[in-house]
Write a protein that holds these residues in place. Structure first.
Motif, short mmCIF file in Angstrom:
data_model
loop_
_atom_site.label_atom_id
_atom_site.label_comp_id
_atom_site.label_asym_id
_atom_site.label_seq_id
_atom_site.Cartn_x
_atom_site.Cartn_y
_atom_site.Cartn_z
N LEU A 1 -18.10 1.43 -13.13
CA LEU A 1 -17.35 0.72 -14.14
C LEU A 1 -15.85 0.81 -13.87
O LEU A 1 -15.14 -0.17 -14.06
CB LEU A 1 -17.71 1.25 -15.53
N MET A 2 -15.40 1.97 -13.43
CA MET A 2 -13.97 2.13 -13.13
C MET A 2 -13.53 1.14 -12.05
O MET A 2 -12.49 0.52 -12.16
CB MET A 2 -13.67 3.57 -12.69
N GLY A 3 -14.34 1.00 -11.01
CA GLY A 3 -14.01 0.07 -9.93
C GLY A 3 -13.93 -1.36 -10.43
O GLY A 3 -13.02 -2.11 -10.06
N ALA A 4 -14.87 -1.74 -11.27
CA ALA A 4 -14.87 -3.10 -11.82
C ALA A 4 -13.66 -3.32 -12.72
O ALA A 4 -13.04 -4.39 -12.69
CB ALA A 4 -16.17 -3.35 -12.59
N MET A 5 -13.30 -2.32 -13.52
CA MET A 5 -12.13 -2.45 -14.39
C MET A 5 -10.86 -2.63 -13.57
O MET A 5 -10.04 -3.50 -13.85
CB MET A 5 -11.99 -1.23 -15.31
N ASN A 6 -10.70 -1.81 -12.53
CA ASN A 6 -9.51 -1.91 -11.70
C ASN A 6 -9.46 -3.22 -10.93
O ASN A 6 -8.40 -3.83 -10.77
CB ASN A 6 -9.41 -0.72 -10.74
N ALA A 7 -10.62 -3.70 -10.46
CA ALA A 7 -10.66 -4.96 -9.73
C ALA A 7 -10.31 -6.13 -10.66
O ALA A 7 -9.62 -7.06 -10.24
CB ALA A 7 -12.04 -5.17 -9.12
#
Length: 108
Positions: A1-7
């Motif tokens: 989820l963190m990766g998706a938020m940052n992307a």
């Protein structure tokens, strides 16, 4: 989820730490009792209970803070900076994460 938020939202964070753009709604809410008070039970958007214990932002979370007009913190936002959870007020305007079927939604 963190990766998706940052992307999706970028990795630049606003100041102060609790700026609404630093937190993302994740579709989790607290079950309220007959009197409108939090029960300490947290459910997903489809009303299924969480099958695990989340990592809350501070030891005292969730704190179910109540405003003068009796609005209680009853929904969850996740920090874009740390990935930790915070109970929050549902009137805040924040980005949100949604679910989609695995076959149609992926993040590489």
């Amino acid at each position: 989820l963190m990766g998706a938020m940052n992307a999706s939202l970028g990795e630049d964070f606003a100041s102060p730490r609790f700026n609404n753009s630093n937190w993302v709604w994740i579709g989790v809410k607290e079950v309220m009792d007959e009197e409108g008070l939090g029960t300490g039970t947290w459910v997903n958007h489809d009303n299924t209970t969480l099958g695990w214990r989340p990592q809350w932002d501070y030891k005292s979370q969730p704190d179910n803070w109540v405003l003068d007009d009796n609005r209680e913190q009853r929904v969850v936002a996740i920090s874009r900076m740390t990935g930790k959870w915070d109970d929050s007020f549902e009137h805040r305007k924040r980005p949100f994460a949604c679910m989609c079927p695995a076959r149609t939604c992926s993040y590489n």
